[in-house]
Scaffold this active site. Structure first.
Site, mmCIF file in Angstrom:
data_model
loop_
_atom_site.group_PDB
_atom_site.id
_atom_site.type_symbol
_atom_site.label_atom_id
_atom_site.label_comp_id
_atom_site.label_asym_id
_atom_site.label_seq_id
_atom_site.Cartn_x
_atom_site.Cartn_y
_atom_site.Cartn_z
ATOM 1 C CD1 TRP A 7 -0.520 -6.508 -3.191
ATOM 2 C CD2 TRP A 7 -0.475 -7.037 -1.022
ATOM 3 N NE1 TRP A 7 -0.254 -7.848 -3.097
ATOM 4 C CE2 TRP A 7 -0.214 -8.208 -1.777
ATOM 5 C CE3 TRP A 7 -0.495 -7.135 0.363
ATOM 6 C CZ2 TRP A 7 0.025 -9.439 -1.186
ATOM 7 C CZ3 TRP A 7 -0.256 -8.369 0.956
ATOM 8 C CH2 TRP A 7 0.003 -9.500 0.182
ATOM 9 N NE ARG A 40 4.564 1.717 -0.353
ATOM 10 C CZ ARG A 40 5.658 1.691 0.381
ATOM 11 N NH1 ARG A 40 6.792 2.129 -0.141
ATOM 12 N NH2 ARG A 40 5.652 1.252 1.612
ATOM 13 C CG HIS A 84 17.602 -37.986 -5.226
ATOM 14 N ND1 HIS A 84 18.041 -39.193 -4.763
ATOM 15 C CD2 HIS A 84 18.690 -37.341 -5.703
ATOM 16 C CE1 HIS A 84 19.360 -39.284 -4.924
ATOM 17 N NE2 HIS A 84 19.772 -38.165 -5.501
ATOM 18 C CG ASN A 91 1.987 0.602 4.046
ATOM 19 O OD1 ASN A 91 1.707 -0.566 3.787
ATOM 20 N ND2 ASN A 91 3.235 1.043 4.110
ATOM 21 N N GLY A 92 -0.100 -1.194 6.149
ATOM 22 C CA GLY A 92 0.341 -2.064 7.242
ATOM 23 C C GLY A 92 -0.829 -2.861 7.785
ATOM 24 C CD GLU A 100 15.599 -14.088 -9.843
ATOM 25 O OE1 GLU A 100 15.098 -14.471 -8.780
ATOM 26 O OE2 GLU A 100 15.354 -12.984 -10.351
ATOM 27 C CD GLU A 119 8.132 -12.088 -9.632
ATOM 28 O OE1 GLU A 119 9.329 -11.875 -9.811
ATOM 29 O OE2 GLU A 119 7.524 -11.638 -8.642
ATOM 30 C CE LYS A 167 10.614 -3.657 -7.561
ATOM 31 N NZ LYS A 167 11.182 -4.837 -8.224
ATOM 32 C CE LYS A 204 11.999 -12.129 -11.441
ATOM 33 N NZ LYS A 204 12.977 -11.975 -10.414
ATOM 34 C CB CYS A 254 -0.944 0.084 1.195
ATOM 35 S SG CYS A 254 -2.053 -1.321 1.301
HETATM 36 O O1 M6R Z 1 12.685 -5.353 -1.870
HETATM 37 P P1 M6R Z 1 13.231 -6.740 -1.603
HETATM 38 O O2 M6R Z 1 14.443 -7.055 -2.413
HETATM 39 O O3 M6R Z 1 13.444 -6.986 -0.142
HETATM 40 O O4 M6R Z 1 12.085 -7.713 -2.093
HETATM 41 C C1 M6R Z 1 12.211 -9.095 -1.916
HETATM 42 C C2 M6R Z 1 11.169 -9.841 -2.700
HETATM 43 O O5 M6R Z 1 9.879 -9.428 -2.341
HETATM 44 C C3 M6R Z 1 11.335 -9.625 -4.200
HETATM 45 O O6 M6R Z 1 12.602 -10.002 -4.638
HETATM 46 C C4 M6R Z 1 10.285 -10.430 -4.980
HETATM 47 O O7 M6R Z 1 10.491 -11.792 -4.799
HETATM 48 C C5 M6R Z 1 10.312 -10.062 -6.452
HETATM 49 N N1 M6R Z 1 8.980 -9.815 -6.913
HETATM 50 C C6 M6R Z 1 10.921 -11.117 -7.322
HETATM 51 O O8 M6R Z 1 10.927 -10.755 -8.657
#
Ligand code: M6R
Length: 605
Positions: A74, A27, A501, A98-99, A478, A485, A600, A482, A2
């Protein structure tokens, strides 16, 4: 999550609030809303979904007023509906928040027993209902806000706007970031400096527990003990906060493309005329460190996983690594000879921040690697090392990953030098390899056409496997993250040797299996695992250099990477991982920069 913004302005504020919400949309984008004081009366517009929906409403039904608050959400408590969208209002008060208010159920029950009528499912509504209750009891707005804050448990940042109080806004920070902006006869507040970027370059960061009473002539700030206090005004660089796509279709595409230049300019900040060639703070002490603890979430966590290989190999330093949300709940054994290193793009990730605060009580040094240098994680570290990646807006982290890797690699070299594992020459030779990265990353980016074609096949898949060994294992993770998401395709990553395994049972002729295998010491072993997949008709996509592709022989799909020193392979192989996800998502027509359900900056635990 948020984003919040508030303005006590000299002109109509809703256009400015709307623009600030655009900058805060990273956010969260489940709903958006603005409240202003229109001739002293609270007036609110809210819409579900992205800001554009609110924009449409404002075109037909503008919101006059020179004082206002705005919010981009959010969803945590209550699904994304207009009723659950902020600002929330009760009686003469409106609030953006926010929170999470952890004790909201108890508060709500208590207020409902006193006759309050709730109109949403949110925790936030308890804040306005409480404040309204106190106003009805005859308190002033400031007293009502203070009494309300006293009742709240949890981590939050919030702002109150009161009907009939054109020159008043009250805000508070507990656990979530908040800053105040100073203008000419105007005052602002925002979740971060990016929100305020086009409004002012003079910003005051509230400290933990602070609350503040704003008028157009300034801010009175109170600390957690309600004592009036002064917090410094800092100048932010507007350039750093400027955000555009520079001609790219998506922020993600821009952020992938700018990696060569970012890595090059960031590197320039870290090289120096020192025995090991590194310009890093002298206070960093790896010599007395007996254990390094790496903590992060998501992509930053995978950067840490790569770094573990480097710290162990180049510095002989024992490394423990944790996902931030697990760290403090497993009672980690910590001591004064430990260094805890936190990696976060935003520097505001609630789990990482909570882990840092836990570690701080036990370990000798707290170090962070961050993109946002004014963030809570940066400010609460003994040493905060910027990755110099510039604002990352795409929800899927790309350039921050390689820029985090770069700083972590430099730290591993410094550790190796301080601990006598690397000689000055050895250190400088590795540094020379790191300097080759921008050129090799540019070459990897040149393979985009092949990856685009491949992505069409991948976009039809229901599941995708990623495999790798050594540092290519975290790279595989990673790549899977990617893809998940932004394309919403189920993807998993395995250490290539682990496949047999269990996960190999998943392999059939429909399953794409992406193998990261530069021709290094582990190549042959990875290729054996790849053969096991091919023997079961899995659709293998091998990503390797010319030597590797030649040696591997007949493989259904292949992407050629440049031949590179083993040390820097994670930087180069990150590019196909990112491009595969990006182009697959394009084929599937998903929202690349703002994928569903995500935000984000994850500022709730
Ligand atoms: O701001 P941060 O690097 O602490 O965020 C960590 C994760 O939330 C962030 O890397 C998230 O997994 C991304 N959306 C991955 O692409």
């Amino acid at each position: 999550m948020c984003g919040i913004i508030g303005i006590l302005g000299t002109h109509e504020v809703s256009p400015q609030i709307h623009d600030a919400l655009k900058r805060l949309e990273y956010r969260g984008y489940d709903s958006a809303g603005i409240a202003t004081l229109n001739k002293g009366r609270l007036d609110i517009r809210r819409a579900v979904g992205k800001l554009i929906n609110l924009s449409d409403i404002l075109v037909h039904d503008p919101l006059p007023g020179r004082s206002g608050i705005g919010h981009t959400r959010w969803a945590t408590h209550g699904e994304p509906t207009v009723a659950n969208a902020h600002p929330h209002r009760a009686g003469r008060v409106a609030v953006v928040h926010n929170g999470i208010i952890e004790n909201f159920r108890a508060l709500r029950e208590q207020l409902e027993a006193q006759g309050a009528e709730f109109t949403s499912q949110t925790d936030t509504e308890t804040i306005v209902q409480l404040a309204s209750h106190y106003l009805d009891e005859g308190m002033t707005p400031t007293q009502a806000a203070r009494h309300t804050l006293e009742q709240l448990e949890g981590a939050f940042a919030l702002a109150f706007l009161f009907e009939g109080e054109e020159d008043l806004m009250i805000c508070a920070r507990r656990g979530s970031p908040l800053c105040i902006g100073h203008g000419a006869g105007e005052m602002y507040l925002g979740s971060d400096a990016i929100a305020l970027a086009e409004l002012t370059d003079r910003v005051t960061y509230l400290e933990e527990g602070d609350w503040a009473v704003l008028s157009r002539s300034g801010a009175m700030i109170f600390d957690a003990e309600d004592k009036q206090t002064n917090r410094p005004v800092t100048r932010i660089t507007l350039e750093a906060a400027r955000i555009d796509k520079s001609g790219h279709k998506h922020f993600m595409a821009k952020e992938i493309a700018e990696q060569p230049s970012i890595l090059q300019s960031a590197m320039a900040q870290y090289v120096g005329n020192t025995p090991d060639g590194l310009n890093l703070p002298e206070t960093l002490d790896f010599k007395q460190t007996d254990r390094l603890i790496l903590v992060a979430c998501g992509t930053a966590f995978y950067a840490c996983q790569v770094a573990k290989y480097w710290f162990e190999k180049l510095a002989g330093l024992p490394v423990e690594i944790d996902i931030a949300s697990e760290f403090r709940y497993r009672d980690p054994v910590l001591g004064p000879a430990n260094m805890a290193l936190f990696v976060s793009q935003s520097g505001e990730t609630a789990d990482t921040l909570a882990a840092l605060r836990h570690a701080r009580r036990h370990v000798g040094q707290v170090v962070s690697v961050v993109n946002v240098t004014t963030s809570s994680i940066a400010r609460e570290s003994d040493v905060a090392l910027p990755i110099h990646a510039g604002p990352e807006i795409g929800v899927a982290s790309t350039k921050a990953f390689t820029a985090q890797l770069q700083v972590l690699a430099l730290l591993a070299l410094r550790a190796g030098w301080q601990r006598g594992v690397l000689s000055a020459e050895g250190c400088k030779a590795r540094l020379a390899e790191l300097r080759l990265i921008p050129g090799f990353v540019a070459q990897a980016l040149d393979r985009e056409g092949e990856i685009r074609n491949l992505a069409e096949t991948l976009s039809q898949a229901r599941d995708v496997l990623f495999l790798g060994r050594g540092t290519m294992f975290p790279l595989a993770m990673e790549g899977a993250l990617k893809l998940k998401e932004i394309s919403y395709i189920h993807a998993e990553a395995y250490a290539a040797g682990e496949l047999k395994h269990g996960p190999i049972a998943l392999v059939d002729k429909e399953l794409p299996v992406i193998v990261f295998a530069p021709s290094d010491a582990l190549f042959e072993k990875t290729v054996s695992n790849m053969q096991e997949v091919m023997a079961r008709h899995g659709k293998v996509i091998l990503i390797s250099d010319l030597a590797g592709l030649t040696q591997a022989g007949d493989v259904p799909y292949r992407v050629q990477m440049p031949a590179i020193p083993e040390f820097i392979a994670p930087f180069i192989y990150a590019i196909p991982a990112q491009l595969i996800a990006y182009h697959t998502a394009l084929h599937r027509g998903t929202d690349v920069d703002q994928p569903r359900n995500l935000a984000k900056s994850v500022t709730v635990e």
